[in-house]
Scaffold this motif. Structure first.
Motif, mmCIF file in Angstrom:
data_model
loop_
_atom_site.group_PDB
_atom_site.id
_atom_site.type_symbol
_atom_site.label_atom_id
_atom_site.label_comp_id
_atom_site.label_asym_id
_atom_site.label_seq_id
_atom_site.Cartn_x
_atom_site.Cartn_y
_atom_site.Cartn_z
ATOM 1 N N SER A 153 20.289 28.826 98.431
ATOM 2 C CA SER A 153 19.584 29.751 97.549
ATOM 3 C C SER A 153 19.921 31.177 97.957
ATOM 4 O O SER A 153 19.843 31.519 99.136
ATOM 5 N N LEU A 154 20.327 31.982 97.002
ATOM 6 C CA LEU A 154 20.635 33.376 97.311
ATOM 7 C C LEU A 154 19.392 34.105 97.788
ATOM 8 O O LEU A 154 19.439 34.886 98.734
ATOM 9 N N LEU A 155 18.246 33.834 97.134
ATOM 10 C CA LEU A 155 17.007 34.546 97.433
ATOM 11 C C LEU A 155 15.880 33.586 97.774
ATOM 12 O O LEU A 155 15.739 32.545 97.141
ATOM 13 N N VAL A 156 15.084 33.954 98.764
ATOM 14 C CA VAL A 156 13.809 33.306 99.036
ATOM 15 C C VAL A 156 12.762 34.405 99.087
ATOM 16 O O VAL A 156 12.913 35.387 99.815
ATOM 17 N N LYS A 157 11.709 34.243 98.305
ATOM 18 C CA LYS A 157 10.691 35.281 98.182
ATOM 19 C C LYS A 157 9.530 35.027 99.144
ATOM 20 O O LYS A 157 9.063 33.894 99.267
ATOM 21 N N ARG A 158 9.094 36.082 99.822
ATOM 22 C CA ARG A 158 7.893 35.993 100.656
ATOM 23 C C ARG A 158 6.679 36.146 99.753
ATOM 24 O O ARG A 158 6.432 37.217 99.205
ATOM 25 N N THR A 159 5.942 35.073 99.575
ATOM 26 C CA THR A 159 4.809 35.105 98.665
ATOM 27 C C THR A 159 3.737 34.129 99.113
ATOM 28 O O THR A 159 4.069 33.037 99.609
ATOM 29 N N PRO A 160 2.466 34.470 98.960
ATOM 30 C CA PRO A 160 1.398 33.530 99.295
ATOM 31 C C PRO A 160 1.385 32.303 98.391
ATOM 32 O O PRO A 160 0.748 31.306 98.705
ATOM 33 N N ARG A 161 2.113 32.360 97.287
ATOM 34 C CA ARG A 161 2.185 31.226 96.364
ATOM 35 C C ARG A 161 3.239 30.203 96.777
ATOM 36 O O ARG A 161 3.387 29.167 96.141
ATOM 37 N N SER A 162 3.957 30.495 97.850
ATOM 38 C CA SER A 162 5.022 29.608 98.289
ATOM 39 C C SER A 162 4.461 28.259 98.737
ATOM 40 O O SER A 162 3.396 28.184 99.349
ATOM 41 N N SER A 163 5.211 27.203 98.447
ATOM 42 C CA SER A 163 4.838 25.861 98.912
ATOM 43 C C SER A 163 5.228 25.652 100.372
ATOM 44 O O SER A 163 4.861 24.653 100.983
ATOM 45 N N GLY A 164 6.008 26.583 100.925
ATOM 46 C CA GLY A 164 6.486 26.443 102.295
ATOM 47 C C GLY A 164 7.882 25.853 102.392
ATOM 48 O O GLY A 164 8.460 25.791 103.471
ATOM 49 N N TYR A 165 8.437 25.423 101.257
ATOM 50 C CA TYR A 165 9.779 24.857 101.262
ATOM 51 C C TYR A 165 10.819 25.937 101.592
ATOM 52 O O TYR A 165 10.744 27.053 101.094
ATOM 53 N N ARG A 166 11.796 25.592 102.430
ATOM 54 C CA ARG A 166 12.886 26.503 102.782
ATOM 55 C C ARG A 166 14.231 25.805 102.542
ATOM 56 O O ARG A 166 14.442 24.685 103.012
ATOM 57 N N PRO A 167 15.140 26.462 101.826
ATOM 58 C CA PRO A 167 16.467 25.881 101.607
ATOM 59 C C PRO A 167 17.246 25.781 102.922
ATOM 60 O O PRO A 167 16.894 26.385 103.933
ATOM 61 N N ASP A 168 18.329 25.025 102.867
ATOM 62 C CA ASP A 168 19.184 24.861 104.041
ATOM 63 C C ASP A 168 20.031 26.104 104.305
ATOM 64 O O ASP A 168 20.368 26.402 105.455
ATOM 65 N N TYR A 169 20.409 26.803 103.250
ATOM 66 C CA TYR A 169 21.186 28.038 103.357
ATOM 67 C C TYR A 169 20.496 29.108 102.518
ATOM 68 O O TYR A 169 20.189 28.873 101.342
ATOM 69 N N ILE A 170 20.280 30.270 103.112
ATOM 70 C CA ILE A 170 19.549 31.359 102.444
ATOM 71 C C ILE A 170 20.376 32.638 102.534
ATOM 72 O O ILE A 170 20.881 32.993 103.604
ATOM 73 N N GLY A 171 20.511 33.324 101.396
ATOM 74 C CA GLY A 171 21.194 34.609 101.411
ATOM 75 C C GLY A 171 20.293 35.727 101.913
ATOM 76 O O GLY A 171 20.563 36.363 102.927
ATOM 77 N N PHE A 172 19.198 35.946 101.184
ATOM 78 C CA PHE A 172 18.276 37.035 101.497
ATOM 79 C C PHE A 172 16.834 36.546 101.392
ATOM 80 O O PHE A 172 16.502 35.780 100.484
ATOM 81 N N GLU A 173 15.985 37.006 102.295
ATOM 82 C CA GLU A 173 14.541 36.854 102.131
ATOM 83 C C GLU A 173 14.029 38.171 101.574
ATOM 84 O O GLU A 173 14.273 39.231 102.149
ATOM 85 N N VAL A 174 13.305 38.116 100.459
ATOM 86 C CA VAL A 174 12.969 39.333 99.713
ATOM 87 C C VAL A 174 11.456 39.470 99.531
ATOM 88 O O VAL A 174 10.713 38.490 99.622
ATOM 89 N N PRO A 175 10.987 40.692 99.261
ATOM 90 C CA PRO A 175 9.550 40.918 99.024
ATOM 91 C C PRO A 175 9.068 40.221 97.758
ATOM 92 O O PRO A 175 9.859 39.797 96.913
ATOM 93 N N ASP A 176 7.755 40.145 97.627
ATOM 94 C CA ASP A 176 7.122 39.506 96.475
ATOM 95 C C ASP A 176 7.080 40.481 95.305
ATOM 96 O O ASP A 176 6.041 41.006 94.930
ATOM 97 N N ALA A 177 8.259 40.742 94.741
ATOM 98 C CA ALA A 177 8.390 41.625 93.579
ATOM 99 C C ALA A 177 9.197 40.875 92.528
ATOM 100 O O ALA A 177 9.910 39.918 92.848
ATOM 101 N N PHE A 178 9.071 41.300 91.273
ATOM 102 C CA PHE A 178 9.835 40.616 90.225
ATOM 103 C C PHE A 178 11.239 41.213 90.179
ATOM 104 O O PHE A 178 11.426 42.379 89.841
ATOM 105 N N LEU A 179 12.224 40.395 90.525
ATOM 106 C CA LEU A 179 13.604 40.849 90.653
ATOM 107 C C LEU A 179 14.440 40.379 89.466
ATOM 108 O O LEU A 179 14.274 39.253 88.994
ATOM 109 N N VAL A 180 15.324 41.253 89.033
ATOM 110 C CA VAL A 180 16.226 40.932 87.925
ATOM 111 C C VAL A 180 17.640 41.354 88.295
ATOM 112 O O VAL A 180 17.854 42.147 89.206
ATOM 113 N N GLY A 181 18.600 40.824 87.551
ATOM 114 C CA GLY A 181 19.998 41.165 87.770
ATOM 115 C C GLY A 181 20.741 40.054 88.472
ATOM 116 O O GLY A 181 20.152 39.134 89.030
#
Length: 209
Positions: A153-181
């Motif tokens: 996953s390119l992005l993993v968001k830090r959010t209280p709504r997270s289930s706690g699942y983490r991908p095997d490969y992560i590009g960036f951990e990002v803030p809890d904001a709505f991202l586009v592009g």
């Protein structure tokens, strides 16, 4: 534990005037949070890590549409280059699945999966998957008895709504904001934006369904 590049919650981002932003989006964005060049460099490193870990296996690369298509294409391009220029190469085939879980800026509690009728072809294969709504998809994939599943996953968001699942490969951990592009959308807009940006509140109303 997967390594990643962390974008902090107080990250100021970059002024839009410093980058090439399509004119039709200039008033819709707060800032550039991950420039395109940084996305590409990080994606190249992920490709190298995948080759290192999975060289010798036949991989079925499964793209989660639509938000994953740019990352998927660029990641595969880097893997292809490594296959051509490295002693360790990875036999690779590709497939696609579509998942939809957002309406406006809110994630719904259900994931709609389109294209899953061909998943039975994945039995006994090694799968590298890119995308966001993973747990539903992983459950579907497990029914097909793949040999191994790895999630990128390119992005993993830090959010209280997270289930706690983490991908095997992560590009960036990002803030809890709505991202586009970079193919991430808001009601199908902004997929044609090269950088990953934070959407402003006015744009959420402007493009609301």
């Amino acid at each position: 534990m997967a390594s990643f590049l962390q974008i902090s919650d107080d990250e100021k981002g970059h002024d839009l005037d410093l980058f090439c932003i399509p004119r039709h989006y200039e008033s819709d964005l707060d800032k550039v949070i991950i420039p395109h060049g940084l996305i590409m460099d990080r994606t190249e490193r992920l490709a190298r890590d995948i080759i290192r870990d999975m060289g010798g296996h036949h991989i079925v690369a499964l793209c989660v549409l639509k938000g994953g298509y740019k990352f998927f294409a660029d990641l595969l391009d880097y893997i292809k280059v490594l296959n051509h220029n490295s002693d360790k190469s990875v036999p690779l085939t590709v497939d696609f699945i579509r998942a939809k879980s957002y309406c406006n800026d809110k994630s719904t509690n259900s994931v709609k999966v389109i294209g899953g009728d061909e998943l039975s072809n994945l039995a006994g294969k090694d799968i590298v998957e890119t995308g966001r709504t993973m747990q539903t998809l992983l459950s579907l994939l497990s029914e097909c008895n793949p040999k191994m599943v790895k999630v990128v996953s390119l992005l993993v968001k830090r959010t209280p709504r997270s289930s706690g699942y983490r991908p095997d490969y992560i590009g960036f951990e990002v803030p809890d904001a709505f991202l586009v592009g970079y193919a991430l959308d808001y009601n199908e807009y902004f997929r044609d934006l090269s950088h990953i940006c934070i959407l402003n509140e006015e744009a959420k109303e402007k493009y609301k369904m």
